[in-house]
Design a protein around this motif. Structure first.
Motif, PDB file in Angstrom:
ATOM      1  N   GLN A   8      15.748 -23.264  16.225  1.00  0.00           N
ATOM      2  CA  GLN A   8      16.647 -24.403  16.426  1.00  0.00           C
ATOM      3  C   GLN A   8      17.689 -24.154  17.503  1.00  0.00           C
ATOM      4  O   GLN A   8      18.342 -25.092  17.948  1.00  0.00           O
TER       5      GLN A   8
ATOM      6  N   HIS B 174      12.467 -18.466   9.013  1.00  0.00           N
ATOM      7  CA  HIS B 174      13.196 -19.730   8.891  1.00  0.00           C
ATOM      8  C   HIS B 174      12.310 -20.834   9.463  1.00  0.00           C
ATOM      9  O   HIS B 174      12.464 -21.242  10.617  1.00  0.00           O
ATOM     10  N   PHE B 175      11.369 -21.262   8.676  1.00  0.00           N
ATOM     11  CA  PHE B 175      10.466 -22.395   8.975  1.00  0.00           C
ATOM     12  C   PHE B 175       9.530 -22.166  10.169  1.00  0.00           C
ATOM     13  O   PHE B 175       8.860 -23.111  10.584  1.00  0.00           O
TER      14      PHE B 175
ATOM     15  N   ASN C  33      14.026 -18.431   4.261  1.00  0.00           N
ATOM     16  CA  ASN C  33      14.997 -19.512   4.141  1.00  0.00           C
ATOM     17  C   ASN C  33      14.359 -20.748   3.505  1.00  0.00           C
ATOM     18  O   ASN C  33      13.332 -21.231   3.990  1.00  0.00           O
ATOM     19  N   GLU C  34      14.957 -21.243   2.452  1.00  0.00           N
ATOM     20  CA  GLU C  34      14.610 -22.544   1.856  1.00  0.00           C
ATOM     21  C   GLU C  34      13.121 -22.740   1.619  1.00  0.00           C
ATOM     22  O   GLU C  34      12.476 -23.592   2.262  1.00  0.00           O
TER      23      GLU C  34
ATOM     24  N   SER D 138      12.285 -26.463   0.900  1.00  0.00           N
ATOM     25  CA  SER D 138      12.270 -27.431   2.010  1.00  0.00           C
ATOM     26  C   SER D 138      10.974 -27.320   2.775  1.00  0.00           C
ATOM     27  O   SER D 138      10.391 -28.323   3.196  1.00  0.00           O
TER      28      SER D 138
ATOM     29  N   ASN E  91      22.099 -22.628  -0.112  1.00  0.00           N
ATOM     30  CA  ASN E  91      22.377 -23.737   0.806  1.00  0.00           C
ATOM     31  C   ASN E  91      22.612 -24.994  -0.026  1.00  0.00           C
ATOM     32  O   ASN E  91      21.871 -25.255  -0.970  1.00  0.00           O
TER      33      ASN E  91
ATOM     34  N   TYR F 131      23.580 -29.172   0.539  1.00  0.00           N
ATOM     35  CA  TYR F 131      23.954 -30.344   1.330  1.00  0.00           C
ATOM     36  C   TYR F 131      24.253 -31.541   0.445  1.00  0.00           C
ATOM     37  O   TYR F 131      25.183 -32.280   0.676  1.00  0.00           O
TER      38      TYR F 131
ATOM     39  N   TRP G  37      21.902 -38.957   3.388  1.00  0.00           N
ATOM     40  CA  TRP G  37      22.175 -37.808   2.511  1.00  0.00           C
ATOM     41  C   TRP G  37      23.463 -38.096   1.735  1.00  0.00           C
ATOM     42  O   TRP G  37      24.490 -38.450   2.333  1.00  0.00           O
TER      43      TRP G  37
ATOM     44  N   GLU H 113      24.488 -22.259   3.904  1.00  0.00           N
ATOM     45  CA  GLU H 113      24.493 -23.468   4.732  1.00  0.00           C
ATOM     46  C   GLU H 113      25.192 -24.581   3.983  1.00  0.00           C
ATOM     47  O   GLU H 113      24.972 -24.762   2.786  1.00  0.00           O
TER      48      GLU H 113
ATOM     49  N   TRP I 215      26.764 -24.919   8.378  1.00  0.00           N
ATOM     50  CA  TRP I 215      25.655 -25.344   9.215  1.00  0.00           C
ATOM     51  C   TRP I 215      26.221 -26.433  10.085  1.00  0.00           C
ATOM     52  O   TRP I 215      26.581 -27.483   9.545  1.00  0.00           O
TER      53      TRP I 215
ATOM     54  N   SER J  81      17.173 -30.184  15.521  1.00  0.00           N
ATOM     55  CA  SER J  81      16.807 -30.364  14.115  1.00  0.00           C
ATOM     56  C   SER J  81      15.322 -30.738  14.022  1.00  0.00           C
ATOM     57  O   SER J  81      14.849 -31.647  14.700  1.00  0.00           O
ATOM     58  N   TRP J  82      14.621 -29.993  13.171  1.00  0.00           N
ATOM     59  CA  TRP J  82      13.163 -30.040  13.052  1.00  0.00           C
ATOM     60  C   TRP J  82      12.548 -31.427  13.124  1.00  0.00           C
ATOM     61  O   TRP J  82      11.622 -31.675  13.888  1.00  0.00           O
TER      62      TRP J  82
ATOM     63  N   ASN K 133      14.482 -34.342  13.164  1.00  0.00           N
ATOM     64  CA  ASN K 133      15.467 -35.338  13.612  1.00  0.00           C
ATOM     65  C   ASN K 133      15.817 -35.205  15.087  1.00  0.00           C
ATOM     66  O   ASN K 133      16.443 -36.102  15.652  1.00  0.00           O
TER      67      ASN K 133
ATOM     68  N   LYS L 252      21.245 -35.562  15.657  1.00  0.00           N
ATOM     69  CA  LYS L 252      21.865 -35.178  14.388  1.00  0.00           C
ATOM     70  C   LYS L 252      22.599 -33.859  14.608  1.00  0.00           C
ATOM     71  O   LYS L 252      22.017 -32.783  14.518  1.00  0.00           O
TER      72      LYS L 252
ATOM     73  N   TYR M 204      25.483 -30.931  14.027  1.00  0.00           N
ATOM     74  CA  TYR M 204      26.178 -30.271  12.914  1.00  0.00           C
ATOM     75  C   TYR M 204      27.253 -29.279  13.371  1.00  0.00           C
ATOM     76  O   TYR M 204      27.984 -28.741  12.555  1.00  0.00           O
TER      77      TYR M 204
HETATM   78  C1  BGP Z   1      18.224 -26.844   6.192  1.00  0.00           C
HETATM   79  C2  BGP Z   1      17.603 -25.881   7.143  1.00  0.00           C
HETATM   80  C3  BGP Z   1      18.166 -25.880   8.513  1.00  0.00           C
HETATM   81  C4  BGP Z   1      18.753 -27.190   8.993  1.00  0.00           C
HETATM   82  C5  BGP Z   1      19.485 -27.945   7.921  1.00  0.00           C
HETATM   83  C6  BGP Z   1      19.842 -29.361   8.281  1.00  0.00           C
HETATM   84  O1  BGP Z   1      17.209 -27.353   5.386  1.00  0.00           O
HETATM   85  O2  BGP Z   1      17.640 -24.561   6.647  1.00  0.00           O
HETATM   86  O3  BGP Z   1      17.218 -25.312   9.356  1.00  0.00           O
HETATM   87  O4  BGP Z   1      17.932 -27.893   9.806  1.00  0.00           O
HETATM   88  O5  BGP Z   1      18.811 -27.972   6.703  1.00  0.00           O
HETATM   89  O6  BGP Z   1      18.720 -30.166   8.117  1.00  0.00           O
HETATM   90  P1  BGP Z   1      18.323 -31.264   9.150  1.00  0.00           P
HETATM   91  O7  BGP Z   1      18.200 -30.535  10.453  1.00  0.00           O
HETATM   92  O8  BGP Z   1      17.031 -31.810   8.675  1.00  0.00           O
HETATM   93  O9  BGP Z   1      19.413 -32.240   9.129  1.00  0.00           O
END
Ligand code: BGP
Length: 468
Positions: A19, A116-117, A159-160, A163, A296, A298, A346, A374, A422, A429-430, A432, A436, A438
């Motif tokens: 990222q 991480h993904f 990581n995650e 997700s 993490n 959110y 969100w 995060e 974060w 962002s993967w 988005n 977006k 942060y």
């Molecule tokens: C988490 C991931 C991050 C990051 C973040 C925000 O799930 O660990 O890599 O991307 O979320 O998510 P997004 O980019 O979809 O808003």
């Protein structure tokens, strides 16, 4: 507003290799599962991202200047092993030594994730985490990193996990874009837990001078109203996205109650989970050996009972109100009146962070020390001019409320020792793309110039309270 931070608090910013680094074809890097996929999709490119591959000295310096004492980075597996295995790529090894040195020189402690993904494309094509051979390759990659990067003292394996599995196999917005493929989703969770556990057991057997854990994103699930049906829906979805992973990580077993809920979901969706002989012994051995837990957070979700067909609309554009999610036999996500949402739908619900911290520390004492690895607000930041600080007051509010929730849990005995926002700087962002944002630092993705946001100044003010 939060007035001060505890002494010796870890106060950091988070990033992930794919990222921020950009430079996806530089230094012998191999492809990840994203490169061809993003190209074919044609929405946005992972190059240049925040060009951290070249700009890291500036970003780490900014982190230090604005009071951060820690940074989360991840190693791109395919910079070290371009195909996921084989001979290490020296240019990649050198890059990470230089990055870690820059961090340590600035007094910004690196917390490093191994995955991480960004699964290597070669291994992704062979089934990714659904192929158990992937686990062997991951263990070898981890062992190489532990022995090579001895300057790193804080490691996270993956990581995650949720997700990744949910986005790959349920929501379908990460490659390979399966929709409600429940068998793959649960199997990937189990296999990733196994990979994590094997790496933890290995790390401990090497007796290295450092700490290891993993990162889960936790999403508290609340019934929209307290009917038995809605409560059961909440229990089911919670088992699928939180509890299965927490049990596997910190109990080293899936409790009977958890399995009853998981089996109900599997049956309703004609899915199955395969656990091989010996798997649970590996999880058990690792369950007490994690040194810390990266949490993490959110958002929380509100859910109501639902038996209709599964369906998902993903809001990857920031058009408020465009998302929906229904999971057959599990539940349907609904809005709770009075709970504010972001442009990406969100929920903003700091109480959820307090609740989940209390729950983890009570039900999973093996989590030991917790770090929020995060938390942050995706927001369409407005660039004003070269010499003006960017006003991101809503982000400050968001972070402030969540840090307050964390400190409240801490004052009631939860062992939480740090917070990583974060993200450190704006990044890619993967699902988005680039609108977006942060970051504490604004990135002009055309020029790669960094600009200060108000949230960075606020971060610095709080950092200073640790030294007064
Ligand atoms: C988490 C991931 C991050 C990051 C973040 C925000 O799930 O660990 O890599 O991307 O979320 O998510 P997004 O980019 O979809 O808003």
């Amino acid at each position: 507003r939060v007035k001060s931070l505890p002494k010796d608090f870890v106060w950091g910013g988070a990033t992930a290799a794919y990222q921020v680094e950009g430079a996806t074809k530089v230094g012998g890097k191999g492809k990840t599962m994203w490169d061809d996929y993003l190209k074919a999709q044609g929405r946005f490119s992972p190059d240049p991202a925040s060009d951290f591959y070249h700009c890291y000295p500036e970003d780490v310096k900014l982190a230090h200047q604005y009071g951060l004492n820690a940074i989360r980075v991840s190693i791109a597996w395919t910079r070290i092993f371009p195909n996921g295995y084989g001979e290490p790529n020296q240019a990649g090894v050198k890059y990470y030594h230089e990055l870690f040195k820059a961090c340590l020189d600035q007094g910004v402690t690196p917390y490093v994730s191994l995955h991480h993904f960004d699964s290597p494309k070669t291994l992704f094509d062979q089934g990714d985490w659904l192929n158990r051979q992937n686990i062997d390759y991951f263990v070898k990659y981890a062992e190489f990193c532990f022995k090579e990067f001895t300057e790193v003292k804080n490691w996270f394996t993956i990581n995650e996990l949720i997700s990744l599995s949910l986005s790959q196999y349920i929501a379908g917005n990460f490659p390979p874009n399966h929709h409600f493929d429940v068998t793959s989703a649960i199997q990937a969770q189990h296999n990733e837990l196994l990979a994590h556990a094997r790496v933890v057991n290995l790390y401990k057997s090497l007796h290295l001078d450092g700490r290891i854990g993993l990162i889960h994103v936790l999403q508290p699930i609340y019934p929209i109203t307290e009917t038995p049906e809605n409560k059961h829906a909440a229990a089911l979805y919670d088992a699928f996205i939180n509890r299965f992973l927490l049990d596997g990580t910190f109990l080293g077993e899936y409790s009977d109650e958890t399995m009853a809920l998981i089996n109900e979901i599997l049956e309703k969706n004609g899915a199955k989970l395969e656990i091989q002989d010996g798997d649970m012994a590996i999880l058990k051995e690792a369950s007490t050996q994690n040194d810390f837990f990266g949490l993490n957070y959110y958002q929380s979700q509100f859910i109501q009972a639902y038996d209709g067909p599964s369906g998902n609309k993903f809001n990857g554009t920031g058009d408020k109100g465009s998302s929906s999610f229904s999971f057959h036999g599990v539940g349907q996500i609904v809005q709770k009146p009075g709970v504010p949402t972001t442009d990406w739908d969100w929920n903003i619900y700091p109480e959820g962070l307090y609740d989940i911290l209390k729950r983890v520390s009570k039900e999973y004492p093996n989590s030991k020390t917790i770090y929020i690895t995060e938390n942050g607000l995706g927001y369409k930041d407005n660039f004003v001019s070269e010499d003006q600080v960017i006003d991101d007051e809503p982000r400050i509010d968001y972070i402030d409320q969540h840090v307050a929730a964390l400190l409240k849990a801490r004052s009631e005995g939860v062992n939480v020792q740090g917070y990583f926002v974060w993200s450190l700087q704006d990044q890619f962002s993967w699902a988005n793309g680039y609108n977006k944002r942060y970051g504490l630092f604004y990135v002009d993705f055309d020029t790669q110039k960094r600009y200060i946001k108000k949230s960075a100044e606020w971060f610095k003010e709080l950092a200073d309270t640790m030294h007064s």
